[in-house]
Design an enzyme around this catalytic site. Sequence first.
Site, PDB file in Angstrom:
ATOM      1  N   SER A 135       4.036   1.993   8.357  1.00  0.00           N
ATOM      2  CA  SER A 135       3.702   1.104   7.597  1.00  0.00           C
ATOM      3  C   SER A 135       4.803   0.594   6.790  1.00  0.00           C
ATOM      4  O   SER A 135       5.697   1.114   6.268  1.00  0.00           O
ATOM      5  CB  SER A 135       2.831   1.637   6.280  1.00  0.00           C
ATOM      6  OG  SER A 135       1.404   1.724   6.898  1.00  0.00           O
ATOM      7  N   GLY A 136       5.154  -0.613   6.430  1.00  0.00           N
ATOM      8  CA  GLY A 136       5.948  -1.303   5.525  1.00  0.00           C
ATOM      9  C   GLY A 136       7.010  -1.634   6.472  1.00  0.00           C
ATOM     10  O   GLY A 136       8.053  -2.503   5.953  1.00  0.00           O
TER      11      GLY A 136
ATOM     12  N   ASP B 125      -0.801  -7.458   1.264  1.00  0.00           N
ATOM     13  CA  ASP B 125      -0.136  -6.128   1.230  1.00  0.00           C
ATOM     14  C   ASP B 125       1.388  -6.282   1.414  1.00  0.00           C
ATOM     15  O   ASP B 125       2.130  -6.194   2.406  1.00  0.00           O
ATOM     16  CB  ASP B 125      -0.615  -5.202   2.618  1.00  0.00           C
ATOM     17  CG  ASP B 125      -0.279  -4.037   2.799  1.00  0.00           C
ATOM     18  OD1 ASP B 125       0.138  -3.528   1.668  1.00  0.00           O
ATOM     19  OD2 ASP B 125      -0.451  -3.160   3.627  1.00  0.00           O
TER      20      ASP B 125
ATOM     21  N   HIS C 182       0.721  -1.160   0.058  1.00  0.00           N
ATOM     22  CA  HIS C 182       0.087   0.067  -0.080  1.00  0.00           C
ATOM     23  C   HIS C 182       0.913   1.309   0.125  1.00  0.00           C
ATOM     24  O   HIS C 182       0.273   2.351  -0.268  1.00  0.00           O
ATOM     25  CB  HIS C 182      -0.955  -0.038   1.152  1.00  0.00           C
ATOM     26  CG  HIS C 182      -0.451   0.483   2.382  1.00  0.00           C
ATOM     27  ND1 HIS C 182      -0.231  -0.529   3.391  1.00  0.00           N
ATOM     28  CD2 HIS C 182      -0.334   1.456   3.107  1.00  0.00           C
ATOM     29  CE1 HIS C 182       0.246   0.058   4.489  1.00  0.00           C
ATOM     30  NE2 HIS C 182       0.204   1.326   4.301  1.00  0.00           N
TER      31      HIS C 182
ATOM     32  N   GLY D  12       2.847   6.164   9.166  1.00  0.00           N
ATOM     33  CA  GLY D  12       4.273   6.309   9.045  1.00  0.00           C
ATOM     34  C   GLY D  12       5.150   5.107   9.441  1.00  0.00           C
ATOM     35  O   GLY D  12       6.232   4.983   9.037  1.00  0.00           O
TER      36      GLY D  12
HETATM   37  N1  ARG Z   1      -1.278   2.117   7.166  1.00  0.00           N
HETATM   38  C1  ARG Z   1      -0.526   2.806   8.159  1.00  0.00           C
HETATM   39  C2  ARG Z   1       0.526   3.622   7.532  1.00  0.00           C
HETATM   40  O1  ARG Z   1       0.373   3.625   6.319  1.00  0.00           O
HETATM   41  C3  ARG Z   1      -0.126   1.771   9.443  1.00  0.00           C
HETATM   42  C4  ARG Z   1      -1.290   1.780  10.074  1.00  0.00           C
HETATM   43  C5  ARG Z   1      -0.827   0.816  11.276  1.00  0.00           C
HETATM   44  N2  ARG Z   1      -1.832   1.006  12.164  1.00  0.00           N
HETATM   45  C6  ARG Z   1      -2.038   0.559  13.497  1.00  0.00           C
HETATM   46  N3  ARG Z   1      -2.954   0.874  14.357  1.00  0.00           N
HETATM   47  N4  ARG Z   1      -1.044  -0.563  13.757  1.00  0.00           N
HETATM   48  O2  ARG Z   1       1.553   3.794   7.981  1.00  0.00           O
END
Ligand code: ARG
Length: 835
Positions: free
Chosen positions: A785-786, A689, A641, A783
Amino acid sequence: MGTEREANEKASGEGDASQLEAASIADVSVEVATVDHTLQKICRKYRKTRRKPKGLKRLQARLLSIPHLAVIITAVVFVVLIIMWSLLWVFLFRRESNSGVYFAGMFRVANVEFIPEYRQAESREFVSLAGKIQHVVSNVFKVSSVARLYKQAIISDLSNNDKGGVLVHFWMAFVVPQLRSKSVCEECVEAIFRDSVHISMMNRSSVGYLLGLPVDMDSILINAVERSDYSSSGAGSQCVGKLYANLPGLSVPLNVFSSWGDVSCHVKLTSAPGSLIRLTVTSFLIEPSDCVSDGLTAYDALLPMRGRILHRMCEPVSRSFSLVSTSNVMLLSFRMTNGNKSFRGHFEAIAEEMSQIETHVEPDIIGQIYSPFHPSLLPPQCFSTWKFETPSSALGVALQFQNYVLKPKEVNGCEHGWWKVNEIIFCGSYVGHHTVFRISDHSPEVEFRCSSRISAQPFQATYSSYNISQPCPENHFLCSTGLCVEKSRRCDGLDDCQDESDEVFCSRPTKNCGGNSPLHPLFVCNGESDCPNGIDETNCTQETTCSAIRYQCSSGSCILKKNAKCDGVLDCQDHSDEADCACGRPSSVKKTGSPPGRERIVGGDNSVEGEWPWQVSLHFSGQLYCGASVLSSDWLVSAAHCFSKERLSDPRYWSAHLGMLTQGSAKHVAEIQRIVVHEYYDEYTFDYDIALLQLKKPWPPSLSPLVQPVCLPPSSHAVTDSHRCVVTGWGYRSEDDKVLPSVLQKAEVSIVSQTDCKKSLGPVSSRMLCAGVASGERDACRGDSGGPLSCQAPGRGRWFLIGIVSWGSGCGRPNLPGVFTRVNKFTSWIYSHIS
Ligand code: ARG
């Protein structure tokens, strides 16, 4: 490379400017000398020829006195500088602030009969008709609101299709000052063209008149194109080839090599009106670069129109495949840098397919249905219907797909196929497993339409009849994927349903350690002694049949021990479990994170240097955007994503910061060569993902131990209670935080069972894994993510990449754990790309 090039250009531009400045200063000093010299000369001459009156002599003397001379010289220098600056501005900057904007377009001229001579742009007939049309197009724009910016239109091709008339393909160029660049947008130019076609209300067809030329309104398409496309395939280009497949069934070979130098060529394919073109790619040997330096784009038109991309090939192709156009033309736009690159394939004219298929479904007999043009890729506007008939109203029709699933249509449109089954609409999508779709009707009608604008993967399904009142055989369980599995397989710790629907809502298995029934597979050889007599951990390295929860050695044989990889014990006979183990070891640097009480990440602490040497900070256009983990010296893994939108998928905008603790202090910043997003990634559900990033250059080994790969878990890997799991990243510290932390944060979390996670979060697929703490006080956030969810094997063992930060419901909310990509489901996918 682009940014590098831009930077170089910028730098050389700056270099030019300073050179010019230097040049102008040098020139000025020459001028000064000359002025001075001339003045003196004039004076001498003047003195010789005329005797000056006394007052004049005094004036001259005063003028030539030292202070006055300095003032004059300064004034002259000033004037010269101003003149030079103006000239510079006129010639350099003004010229630069105008830029070319290019379009490619097409429309059908009705009422003109196509003749074969129109295929040759040099023929008298072509020149005459193209001249007339060009005149009309020019006149349309010369009286439009953008008349002053319009430069020219060029008719590049005249072709014919089964609609009759002549299909005109043309280029247009505008010269636009940067400040007015918005006035010649794609929509604006197309609107000007469309508005000029006058359709008579009496006339029921879509044909109207464009300054007397009969034009089919429905056929008009205008797209903005790159300057490079315009110059490489536009008028006067040397690198445009035209090939024809005149006889159906006769294949025309098509091979392109780059051994003589860079190739940037367009090949136009045409077949007889009413037929379609099938291009077969046998092999395409290129350097993968996300199509930046090498690639092939196939267009469903004769010009490189963005709205007509059929398929893009950015990766090498070694297994032959084919694609089909929606009409009798196709354009191939090759880009291959110098070297041993090659394209091999052929194309042919094919007939349109019959799209109505009637099938009688006999009991106990299975048959196949195929996507249109199977095994070719699905072209954009395909259509097919199947009418099934079973012998009795008690029997319905079951369709078993290999890697495709039908789900009821939701608010979003269907992206991978639109299905109508007895008037109910479903959307298709690609998945990594089998599914069964049952229609509880004995004579259903199934309609399929392609819904993607570019070619899509073909599919195939087996059909059979099934008993509507009892879809699965006796003693079988019906999975959510539609598959039937034996009842005894439920809650056995194995994902038999391929979506884990047989493994959720299971009561915690009992440890019948001394019992006569076999021990639950969850306890067998998971590295933890579950039974007091230790029998769950005996004979774990004995070779046995393979399954997803058993470790597979390189030799192909399997052992019961789930976590055999890199645990310091030689388990496989070929010792492959302890090969490639330079991973998952933090460099032993000072201990302790931030002092207690300083809350970080969501409830995390500061990390210390070298604690997470696989952690990467991914920057998009210079800004922190996502995290990633180091897998090897040139591969990183992250979340799909992070790269899902158009600009985000361009590797040139990304940089990877390695060996970093505090933002801005990376030990190494790497450029990205290409991004491989999982082919089944679903942007609505976040399923699959995962993405891989290949670095342009491997990071130097001298960076070790501050940069190091994390261990990749084998598919059999099981996380037990004695594993320690930590999520890390530079993401926000709370849901509504506005400032990102500068020091890498870490938070210890525990794995949440799939059953509990589904209860609290809903659609959690078997490719996802949940982790958190019940209070919610520790979690990942935006932030992060990944980035990695790393788990350490018991006994201070190695760290494995168990999850990739994917999504959540807010951040750090009680009973809402974070969701991660379940990495061991992708082990073979990862290896298939990186090794
Ligand atoms: N999708 C989010 C990102 O782009 C990460 C979200 C993770 N959230 C959580 N509650 N663990 O950084």
